[in-house]
Design a protein around this motif. Structure first.
Motif, mmCIF file in Angstrom:
data_model
loop_
_atom_site.group_PDB
_atom_site.id
_atom_site.type_symbol
_atom_site.label_atom_id
_atom_site.label_comp_id
_atom_site.label_asym_id
_atom_site.label_seq_id
_atom_site.Cartn_x
_atom_site.Cartn_y
_atom_site.Cartn_z
ATOM 1 N N GLY A 134 -3.392 -13.185 -15.506
ATOM 2 C CA GLY A 134 -3.390 -12.304 -15.270
ATOM 3 C C GLY A 134 -3.724 -11.057 -16.829
ATOM 4 N N SER A 135 -4.058 -9.621 -16.551
ATOM 5 C CA SER A 135 -4.958 -9.112 -17.527
ATOM 6 C C SER A 135 -4.641 -7.895 -16.816
ATOM 7 C CB SER A 135 -5.911 -9.678 -18.028
ATOM 8 O OG SER A 135 -7.385 -9.559 -17.665
ATOM 9 N N GLN B 57 3.315 -11.249 -15.546
ATOM 10 C CA GLN B 57 2.356 -11.707 -15.771
ATOM 11 C C GLN B 57 2.683 -13.459 -15.946
ATOM 12 O OE1 GLN B 57 0.195 -9.014 -18.428
ATOM 13 N NE2 GLN B 57 -0.959 -8.760 -16.301
ATOM 14 N N GLN C 30 -2.165 -4.689 -9.880
ATOM 15 C CA GLN C 30 -0.203 -4.110 -9.598
ATOM 16 C C GLN C 30 0.195 -3.459 -8.509
ATOM 17 O OE1 GLN C 30 0.514 -3.555 -13.626
ATOM 18 N NE2 GLN C 30 -0.869 -5.348 -14.506
ATOM 19 N N PHE D 23 -2.643 -9.289 -11.677
ATOM 20 C CA PHE D 23 -1.129 -9.796 -11.593
ATOM 21 C C PHE D 23 -1.674 -11.213 -11.155
ATOM 22 C CE2 PHE D 23 0.791 -8.240 -8.320
ATOM 23 C CZ PHE D 23 1.653 -9.023 -8.589
ATOM 24 N N SER E 220 -4.776 -13.299 -7.216
ATOM 25 C CA SER E 220 -5.257 -12.184 -8.475
ATOM 26 C C SER E 220 -4.664 -11.815 -7.609
ATOM 27 C CB SER E 220 -6.243 -12.259 -9.433
ATOM 28 O OG SER E 220 -6.134 -10.687 -9.963
ATOM 29 N N HIS F 195 5.594 -7.736 -9.144
ATOM 30 C CA HIS F 195 5.078 -7.134 -9.905
ATOM 31 C C HIS F 195 5.949 -7.493 -11.216
ATOM 32 C CE1 HIS F 195 3.166 -5.597 -14.353
ATOM 33 N NE2 HIS F 195 2.384 -6.620 -13.821
#
Length: 201
Positions: free
Chosen positions: A46-47, A42, A30, A51, A27, A37
């Motif tokens: 990722g959240s 994503q 961003q 990402f 991970s 990115h």
């Protein structure tokens, strides 16, 4: 040689080159890798403000899209298993097993009949009686319509049902499902590369 941000290459050495990152699913923030990115988004997880990189550890890449008669794949899809376990006998491919048999000759001695080789070390499917009045007679338990009826066995022993029945235990034993492979380190260009421009732009 120029590289593009987000380009993935296979390297034949264990270390990660400068400005590249390993494709191990890690991970990233961003803001720290904004150009990367912007390219991959994503698609690989990722959240929020993070990402994930694509994870090619122990995996083989496959082309996106749908080939004739094949499954459709989009970027980021993951499928497949290293081992497969049968869920039912219907999944087992048709196959055959060879059953070995033995022709055993019986010779008459002054006091008894003798078998060679020893009967208790072999399965007897047919035998030849060489004590017949004229010529030896071969008896077959597999084809009684075209051979003489064999005399009744003296001490019959039932064959183990597992010799001819389905091996249900195989359903619970996973087997390898992997194609031949050669391992490389896959890395993705994260910095100091050319930002890719769409064709026709």
């Amino acid at each position: 040689m120029d590289t593009f941000i987000g380009e993935i290459r296979a390297f034949p050495y264990s270390f990660v080159p400068l400005h590249w990152l390993p494709c191990d699913g890690r991970s990233l923030q961003q803001q720290a890798y904004a150009p990367l990115h912007a390219v991959i988004g994503q698609n690989f997880g990722g959240s929020g403000t993070s990402f994930n990189l694509p994870n090619l550890t122990g995996r083989a890449p496959i082309g996106m899209g749908q080939g004739p008669g094949l499954t459709a794949y989009t970027i980021g899809n993951t499928q497949g298993e290293e081992t497969v376990q049968f869920a039912s006998l219907s999944q087992m491919p048709l196959h055959t097993h060879t059953l070995s048999t033995l022709i055993m000759g019986y010779a008459k001695s002054p006091t008894s009949f003798k078998a060679s080789p020893t009967a208790n070390t072999s399965w007897l499917s047919r035998y030849t009686d060489i004590t017949a009045p004229t010529t030896p007679v071969t008896y077959s338990t597999y084809n009684p319509l075209t051979s003489p009826t064999p005399p009744p066995p003296t001490n019959p022993v039932a064959m183990n049902p597992g010799m001819m029945g389905p091996d249900v235990g195989a359903l619970n034993t996973p087997h390898s499902n992997m194609q031949p492979y050669l391992a490389f380190r896959f890395c993705i260009c994260a910095e100091e590369g050319i930002f890719p421009v769409r064709a026709g732009s």
